[in-house]
Design a protein around this motif. Structure first.
Motif, mmCIF file in Angstrom:
data_model
loop_
_atom_site.group_PDB
_atom_site.id
_atom_site.type_symbol
_atom_site.label_atom_id
_atom_site.label_comp_id
_atom_site.label_asym_id
_atom_site.label_seq_id
_atom_site.Cartn_x
_atom_site.Cartn_y
_atom_site.Cartn_z
ATOM 1 N N VAL A 203 0.831 -1.202 0.000
ATOM 2 C CA VAL A 203 0.000 0.000 0.000
ATOM 3 C C VAL A 203 0.868 1.255 0.000
ATOM 4 C CG1 VAL A 203 -0.295 0.251 2.510
ATOM 5 C CG2 VAL A 203 -2.084 1.027 0.977
ATOM 6 N N ASN A 204 2.009 1.214 0.675
ATOM 7 C CA ASN A 204 2.897 2.374 0.682
ATOM 8 C C ASN A 204 3.680 2.490 -0.619
ATOM 9 O OD1 ASN A 204 2.690 3.805 3.393
ATOM 10 N ND2 ASN A 204 2.841 1.662 4.019
ATOM 11 N N THR A 205 3.946 1.363 -1.264
ATOM 12 C CA THR A 205 4.518 1.409 -2.605
ATOM 13 C C THR A 205 3.593 2.163 -3.548
ATOM 14 O OG1 THR A 205 5.703 -0.690 -2.310
ATOM 15 C CG2 THR A 205 5.270 0.002 -4.576
ATOM 16 N N VAL A 206 2.300 1.849 -3.481
ATOM 17 C CA VAL A 206 1.317 2.492 -4.356
ATOM 18 C C VAL A 206 1.161 3.969 -4.010
ATOM 19 C CG1 VAL A 206 -1.139 2.554 -4.941
ATOM 20 C CG2 VAL A 206 0.081 0.376 -4.911
ATOM 21 N N LEU A 207 1.034 4.286 -2.717
ATOM 22 C CA LEU A 207 0.919 5.685 -2.310
ATOM 23 C C LEU A 207 2.119 6.504 -2.795
ATOM 24 C CD1 LEU A 207 -0.420 5.599 1.370
ATOM 25 C CD2 LEU A 207 -1.403 6.888 -0.523
ATOM 26 N N ASN A 208 3.312 5.989 -2.551
ATOM 27 C CA ASN A 208 4.522 6.709 -2.952
ATOM 28 C C ASN A 208 4.580 6.890 -4.466
ATOM 29 O OD1 ASN A 208 5.262 6.628 -0.255
ATOM 30 N ND2 ASN A 208 6.676 4.922 -0.510
ATOM 31 N N ALA A 209 4.255 5.826 -5.211
ATOM 32 C CA ALA A 209 4.331 5.883 -6.669
ATOM 33 C C ALA A 209 3.296 6.849 -7.238
ATOM 34 C CB ALA A 209 4.145 4.492 -7.261
ATOM 35 N N ALA A 210 2.078 6.794 -6.700
ATOM 36 C CA ALA A 210 1.022 7.665 -7.212
ATOM 37 C C ALA A 210 1.363 9.135 -6.989
ATOM 38 C CB ALA A 210 -0.309 7.318 -6.542
ATOM 39 N N VAL A 211 1.881 9.464 -5.811
ATOM 40 C CA VAL A 211 2.235 10.852 -5.514
ATOM 41 C C VAL A 211 3.500 11.255 -6.266
ATOM 42 C CG1 VAL A 211 2.888 12.449 -3.668
ATOM 43 C CG2 VAL A 211 1.040 10.816 -3.297
ATOM 44 N N ALA A 212 4.459 10.347 -6.394
ATOM 45 C CA ALA A 212 5.657 10.656 -7.185
ATOM 46 C C ALA A 212 5.290 10.970 -8.623
ATOM 47 C CB ALA A 212 6.641 9.482 -7.130
ATOM 48 N N ASP A 213 4.326 10.236 -9.163
ATOM 49 C CA ASP A 213 3.856 10.482 -10.529
ATOM 50 C C ASP A 213 3.256 11.877 -10.651
ATOM 51 O OD1 ASP A 213 2.968 9.682 -13.250
ATOM 52 O OD2 ASP A 213 0.981 9.818 -12.355
ATOM 53 N N ALA A 214 2.450 12.281 -9.669
ATOM 54 C CA ALA A 214 1.868 13.630 -9.691
ATOM 55 C C ALA A 214 2.962 14.691 -9.564
ATOM 56 C CB ALA A 214 0.847 13.776 -8.569
ATOM 57 N N PHE A 215 3.909 14.461 -8.660
ATOM 58 C CA PHE A 215 5.033 15.400 -8.513
ATOM 59 C C PHE A 215 5.783 15.551 -9.844
ATOM 60 C CE2 PHE A 215 5.874 14.865 -3.638
ATOM 61 C CZ PHE A 215 4.732 15.588 -3.372
ATOM 62 N N ALA A 216 6.004 14.431 -10.518
ATOM 63 C CA ALA A 216 6.752 14.466 -11.775
ATOM 64 C C ALA A 216 6.001 15.266 -12.838
ATOM 65 C CB ALA A 216 7.010 13.042 -12.272
ATOM 66 N N ARG A 217 4.712 15.053 -12.951
ATOM 67 C CA ARG A 217 3.921 15.790 -13.942
ATOM 68 C C ARG A 217 3.872 17.284 -13.618
ATOM 69 N NH1 ARG A 217 -0.768 14.424 -13.179
ATOM 70 N NH2 ARG A 217 -0.642 12.608 -11.814
ATOM 71 N N PHE A 218 3.714 17.600 -12.337
ATOM 72 C CA PHE A 218 3.739 19.013 -11.937
ATOM 73 C C PHE A 218 5.100 19.638 -12.273
ATOM 74 C CE2 PHE A 218 0.237 19.645 -8.516
ATOM 75 C CZ PHE A 218 -0.663 18.891 -9.263
ATOM 76 N N ALA A 219 6.190 18.939 -11.930
ATOM 77 C CA ALA A 219 7.536 19.470 -12.166
ATOM 78 C C ALA A 219 7.799 19.645 -13.660
ATOM 79 C CB ALA A 219 8.579 18.550 -11.544
ATOM 80 N N ASP A 220 7.366 18.670 -14.464
ATOM 81 C CA ASP A 220 7.537 18.778 -15.916
ATOM 82 C C ASP A 220 6.885 20.056 -16.442
ATOM 83 O OD1 ASP A 220 8.915 16.391 -16.067
ATOM 84 O OD2 ASP A 220 7.179 15.207 -16.712
ATOM 85 N N ALA A 221 5.645 20.294 -15.999
ATOM 86 C CA ALA A 221 4.904 21.458 -16.496
ATOM 87 C C ALA A 221 5.551 22.767 -16.045
ATOM 88 C CB ALA A 221 3.458 21.383 -16.014
#
Length: 622
Positions: free
Chosen positions: A489-507
């Motif tokens: 569950v923490n793998t998923v939480l971390n990955a999901a938020v990391a994905d959002a961070f990455a998209r925000f940072a890209d933009a």
């Protein structure tokens, strides 16, 4: 459920006296005495010309392994613990493997011709071990003719000692490098979160040394008389009662929650805490739960990898200590129908190595000097819940949890987040251009008693019906089942938020304004914010209208691992390769089916060997 036999009472009475007369038999100086950190490690590393400070460097296994191995050997000799094991977490272990871990114990000595021990332990033996990967569930990644599996030390989780054995937390990977354990993807997700979190913070003008997920796991369980447990084949083999009859008294009077601890349970839980304290596991809270004979233990927060390891050890210790007290510890989500089941609330937050809680508005605003950082982080979390709610549901899917979710004792299988009206209004204003920092408004209450001064309470009430409420400085994923390994569950939480961070940072790195990026994401994900009653009949229809993730079936939730977006997410972040994701799905589905088949076989056995003969003996078989 509540009754204790006369025989059990007689056996347990001395323990009850002990529980009432003393809170703890462990000297405070023994706290952490069985974990190789701080003063314990310093004592032995100094003999090697080092100090415990080297253990804070994640690269010590590369640069200092021989020194640490020599220190561990001396620690073991002084403690009569000259056995060592690599301790790892195979897949498919929930409710079937004691401790949900695997280990092979090796002595740190050999014998001379005259039968004298010669002690030796090398850095290479500390860092890496080898095992048979094909004998564990692997989803087809390993086979008998391709069986190599390797354990490798995890420096983020401390080495500890139990009895005559030193335990070295490790990962477990195949000869091809595929993860065949619970821990490796968690560590990869932590790396991804750290990388993308630092990127986003830098894009917002806030340079941080790292971004670390911290968690606190509230472990619920039942303690029942062991002689009663021994009479129930279904409890022994499946962890729950397959059939039965409700007693006249259950939890109808709401008289169990936070009541004084049963003296027998008190003695058992005190001993669990004592053993955990020696291992450096900070079990600071204990209390009775809602159902009869149900309890909870909760630790202080810590880094996700070490806390996950410690939670597995808490579960194992609870099981073993309970047996010494003529009790049985039941970790199943729903051991008894008709009363509340057990969960493992996963409190999750983000921090920096220098102590800033990124989900604490006041702290992060003061540290960054930018009041927009906090709402942008919250926007990313909301986006992650909306986009990857199916994965969050998948991460808590197991047969036991399917009995519990949405039963007015646990959140529904509808994945949303509760922010509270105060924070929700702030985010609406942020989207509209408001630049003020978030400052939650506490309110003052009076008890109406002259001798009790007015006191402050948080701006928001507590919402126990949300699967992922914001609790001020943290989010609490309430849907995790009590028997489950918290790694996934923490793998998923971390990955999901990391994905959002990455998209925000890209933009933002691409030239877009941070407020615009966060506002757009919030607009698309706003449906995932629900501040109402998740148990209400109306919410199901409203959730369907909104189009948020709702997956009632655990099997269907597990199948979402194969969805293209989820395979791509894990691959993009380096958390799981497509082959590893497919293998994990196969293991989880096989485990689900195997659990249900076991329950069906136990039911058939009970009917054939117990119920039918009893009916026949009573003349009721016609």
């Amino acid at each position: 459920m509540q009754s204790v036999s006369r025989k059990a009472n007689a056996v347990l009475r001395p323990l009850a006296s002990r529980a009432l007369s003393t809170q703890s038999s462990v000297d405070p100086s023994e706290y952490g005495s069985k974990v190789f950190v701080g003063a314990v490690a310093d004592k032995y590393l100094k003999k090697q010309g080092e100090s415990a400070a080297i253990l804070d460097d994640p690269k010590w296994p590369v640069t200092k392994a021989d020194k640490v191995a020599a220190a561990l050997l001396e620690w073991g000799k002084d403690s009569n613990a000259t056995t060592i094991t690599h301790w790892f977490q195979p897949l498919g272990s929930t409710m079937v493997r004691h401790g949900m871990s695997a280990q092979v114990h090796n002595n740190m000595f050999t014998f001379t011709k005259d039968a004298k021990p010669v002690y030796s332990f090398s850095g290479s033996a500390l860092i890496r071990g080898e095992s048979d990967g094909s004998s564990f569930p692997s989803g087809g990644i390993r086979a008998t003719h391709t069986a190599g599996g390797y354990t490798v030390l995890d420096s983020s989780s401390p080495i500890f000692m139990r009895g005559d054995t030193i335990f070295v937390p490790t990962i477990f990977v195949s000869w091809t490098g595929h993860a065949i354990d619970e821990k490796t993807p968690l560590l990869r997700s932590m790396d991804a979160l750290n990388k993308e979190g630092k990127r986003l913070m830098k894009a917002l003008g806030y340079n941080v040394p790292g971004v670390v997920p911290n968690i606190g796991l509230e472990q619920e369980f039942f303690l029942v008389p062991r002689d009663a447990f021994a009479r129930r084949l279904d409890l022994q083999l499946t962890g729950r009662t397959i059939m039965g009859k409700m007693p006249p008294r259950g939890q109808e009077m709401c008289d169990h929650y936070m009541a004084p601890l049963n003296p027998h349970a008190h003695a058992c839980i005190a001993e669990i805490q004592e053993e955990c304290f020696r291992l450096g596991i900070p079990l600071r809270t204990r209390h009775r739960e809602v159902a009869p004979n149900q309890y909870e233990l909760a630790p202080a927060f810590g880094i996700a990898s070490a806390q996950s390891d410690q939670n597995l050890m808490v579960m194992q210790i609870a099981t073993e200590v309970a047996a010494r007290h003529n009790l049985a510890c039941l970790l199943h989500e729903k051991p008894f129908a008709g009363v509340n089941g057990s969960g493992k609330h996963n409190n999750w937050s983000l921090g920096t190595p220098d102590g800033v809680n990124l989900l604490n508005a006041a702290q992060v605003t003061a540290a960054s000097g930018n009041p927009a950082v906090f709402p942008i982080i919250i926007a990313a979390v909301v986006d992650a819940v909306d986009r990857h709610g199916d994965l969050l549901r998948c991460a808590v899917a197991c047969p036991g949890n399917d009995f519990r979710l949405g039963a007015c004792e646990a959140p529904p299988a509808i994945i949303t987040t509760y922010l509270g009206e105060d924070l929700t209004r702030f985010l609406e204003a942020f989207r509209a251009g408001e630049t003020a920092a978030y400052a939650p408004v506490a309110k003052t209450l009076s008890a109406g008693v002259e001798g009790i001064a007015p006191f402050e309470v948080p701006a928001e009430d507590r919402n126990r019906t949300s699967p992922f409420p914001y609790g001020g400085h943290r989010f609490e994923f309430r849907a995790l089942g009590s028997s489950e390994n918290p790694c996934f569950v923490n793998t998923v939480l971390n990955a999901a938020v990391a994905d959002a961070f990455a998209r925000f940072a890209d933009a933002i790195e691409g030239g877009r304004a941070p407020r615009e990026v966060a506002g757009e994401a919030l607009g698309a994900a706003w449906r995932a914010i629900f501040n109402g009653d998740g148990y209400s009949a109306e919410w199901g229809a409203e959730a369907e209208r909104r189009g948020v993730w709702r997956i009632d079936s655990g099997v269907e939730a597990l199948d979402r691992l194969a969805a293209d977006k989820n395979v791509a997410l894990f691959e993009r972040l380096g958390v799981l390769s497509p082959a590893e994701t497919a293998a994990r799905r196969a293991v989880l589905l096989a485990h689900y089916a195997g659990t249900v088949e076991l329950e069906a076989a136990v039911l058939a056995d009970l009917l054939a060997q117990h119920i039918a003969p009893a009916l026949k003996a009573a003349g009721q078989d016609r």
